[in-house]
Design an enzyme around this catalytic site. Structure first.
Site, short mmCIF file in Angstrom:
data_model
loop_
_atom_site.label_atom_id
_atom_site.label_comp_id
_atom_site.label_asym_id
_atom_site.label_seq_id
_atom_site.Cartn_x
_atom_site.Cartn_y
_atom_site.Cartn_z
N ASP A 1 10.14 -5.79 3.74
CA ASP A 1 10.23 -7.24 3.65
C ASP A 1 11.71 -7.57 3.88
O ASP A 1 12.57 -6.69 3.79
CB ASP A 1 9.76 -7.68 2.26
CG ASP A 1 9.95 -9.16 2.03
OD1 ASP A 1 9.59 -9.95 2.92
OD2 ASP A 1 10.48 -9.54 0.96
N LEU A 2 12.00 -8.81 4.21
CA LEU A 2 13.40 -9.17 4.50
C LEU A 2 14.08 -9.88 3.32
O LEU A 2 15.00 -9.36 2.70
CB LEU A 2 13.44 -10.07 5.75
CG LEU A 2 14.82 -10.63 6.11
CD1 LEU A 2 15.77 -9.54 6.59
CD2 LEU A 2 14.69 -11.72 7.18
N ASP A 3 13.56 -11.09 3.04
CA ASP A 3 14.18 -11.93 2.01
C ASP A 3 13.99 -11.33 0.63
O ASP A 3 12.85 -11.14 0.20
CB ASP A 3 13.58 -13.35 2.06
CG ASP A 3 13.84 -14.04 3.39
OD1 ASP A 3 15.00 -14.07 3.82
OD2 ASP A 3 12.88 -14.57 3.99
N THR B 1 18.48 -14.05 0.49
CA THR B 1 18.49 -15.39 1.07
C THR B 1 17.87 -16.43 0.15
O THR B 1 17.94 -17.62 0.45
CB THR B 1 17.70 -15.40 2.40
OG1 THR B 1 16.53 -14.62 2.19
CG2 THR B 1 18.52 -14.82 3.54
N LYS C 1 9.20 -17.52 -3.78
CA LYS C 1 9.51 -16.21 -3.17
C LYS C 1 8.29 -15.65 -2.43
O LYS C 1 7.21 -15.55 -3.03
CB LYS C 1 9.94 -15.21 -4.24
CG LYS C 1 11.41 -15.33 -4.57
CD LYS C 1 11.87 -14.14 -5.42
CE LYS C 1 13.31 -14.29 -5.83
NZ LYS C 1 13.69 -13.30 -6.83
N SER D 1 7.86 -9.66 7.52
CA SER D 1 8.39 -10.82 6.80
C SER D 1 7.60 -12.08 7.10
O SER D 1 7.06 -12.24 8.20
CB SER D 1 9.86 -11.04 7.21
OG SER D 1 10.32 -12.30 6.75
N ALA D 2 7.55 -12.99 6.13
CA ALA D 2 6.89 -14.28 6.33
C ALA D 2 7.82 -15.26 7.05
O ALA D 2 7.39 -16.33 7.49
CB ALA D 2 6.50 -14.87 4.98
N LYS E 1 0.93 -13.51 3.30
CA LYS E 1 0.79 -12.62 2.16
C LYS E 1 0.22 -13.47 1.01
O LYS E 1 0.63 -14.61 0.88
CB LYS E 1 2.16 -12.05 1.73
CG LYS E 1 2.88 -11.25 2.84
CD LYS E 1 4.33 -10.94 2.42
CE LYS E 1 5.11 -10.32 3.59
NZ LYS E 1 6.53 -10.09 3.29
N GLU F 1 8.92 -4.38 -1.11
CA GLU F 1 8.64 -5.80 -1.34
C GLU F 1 9.24 -6.31 -2.66
O GLU F 1 9.21 -5.59 -3.64
CB GLU F 1 7.12 -6.01 -1.43
CG GLU F 1 6.49 -6.66 -0.24
CD GLU F 1 6.93 -8.09 0.01
OE1 GLU F 1 7.51 -8.74 -0.88
OE2 GLU F 1 6.66 -8.57 1.11
N ASP F 2 9.73 -7.53 -2.66
CA ASP F 2 10.25 -8.11 -3.90
C ASP F 2 9.32 -9.18 -4.48
O ASP F 2 9.56 -9.66 -5.59
CB ASP F 2 11.63 -8.73 -3.69
CG ASP F 2 11.54 -10.01 -2.87
OD1 ASP F 2 10.87 -10.00 -1.82
OD2 ASP F 2 12.12 -11.02 -3.30
#
Ligand code: BG6
Ligand code: MG
Length: 217
Positions: free
Chosen positions: A8-10, A16, A44, A113-114, A144, A168-169
């Site tokens: 995942d990115l953020d 971010t 999130k 990522s979303a 997701k 994933e966060d």
């Protein structure tokens, strides 16, 4: 063997959430709606459309479709003003170490990522070259916790889902990874990410040995 590592990115590679917070707060306040860090937590992993729906809901506000789209564009423009200033110093601790280790061992590396801004952010922090595959908010139809984003990433990597590992966060992201039959690694709090197969506070807690075990199992 070759495994697929999907990030995942953020909140996993970069933080971010603080920029999303500033941009959503500005927008909410301009509509006379309060917006707190606690509310931001609930956004999130949530898509841009769903985020605005929630904010309008919290403020008991209804807007036309045209106004809704205008508000999303306004928020994103403001968000991008922060993104344009990003550089490699914003990469979260030990992300580089883990990516380098995976590269050394010729593993599949993908982004799941979303965000519709994912490629731009990876470019800004100079990480785009690590990723063989980028699946983001522009190519996914179901958000997701639907597993689509991760299944598309596995498919593009040409690696079976049960040979993939997801970092994933967000709760919805862990659910998506589990629904895809992948190994889920939560980055954050054990209490929040209780459904993940493993949870670490951040990448500094993930040892090279742990990664090598995932590769070799
Ligand atoms: C997710 C973030 O990665 O992307 C969410 O956690 C965000 O907070 C979503 O709303 C969509 O991002 P963007 O950049 O397309 O607005
Ligand atoms: Mg995230």
């Amino acid at each position: 063997s070759k495994k697929g590592f999907i990030f995942d990115l953020d909140g996993v590679i970069v933080d971010t959430a603080k920029y999303h917070f500033l941009a959503w707060r500005k927008l909410a306040n301009s509509l006379g709606i309060d917006f707190t860090e606690v509310q931001n937590e609930q956004l999130k992993g949530v898509s841009r459309v769903k985020s605005l729906e929630k904010i309008l809901n919290w403020g008991n506000k209804e807007v036309s479709q045209g106004e809704f789209n205008r508000l999303m564009a306004e928020k994103n423009e403001d968000y991008l003003s922060y993104i344009y200033k990003m550089d490699a110093s914003e990469i979260l601790p030990d992300v580089h170490r883990v990516l380098n280790l995976l590269k050394e061992h010729h593993q599949g590396i993908a982004l799941g990522s979303a965000s519709k801004n994912a490629k731009l952010i990876l470019e800004k922090v100079n990480l785009l070259d690590y990723f063989e595959v980028v699946v983001d908010g522009n190519s996914v139809t179901k958000a997701k916790p639907d597993p689509e984003v991760f299944l598309n990433a596995a498919n593009a990597l040409e690696i079976k889902p049960d040979n993939c590992i997801v970092f994933e966060d967000a709760v919805a992201g862990v659910e998506a990874a589990n629904a895809a039959q992948m190994i889920s690694i939560g980055i954050g709090s054990k209490n929040v990410l209780s459904h993940a197969n493993f949870v670490f506070k951040d990448f500094t807690e993930i040892s090279n040995d742990f990664i090598l075990q995932l590769i070799n199992q």
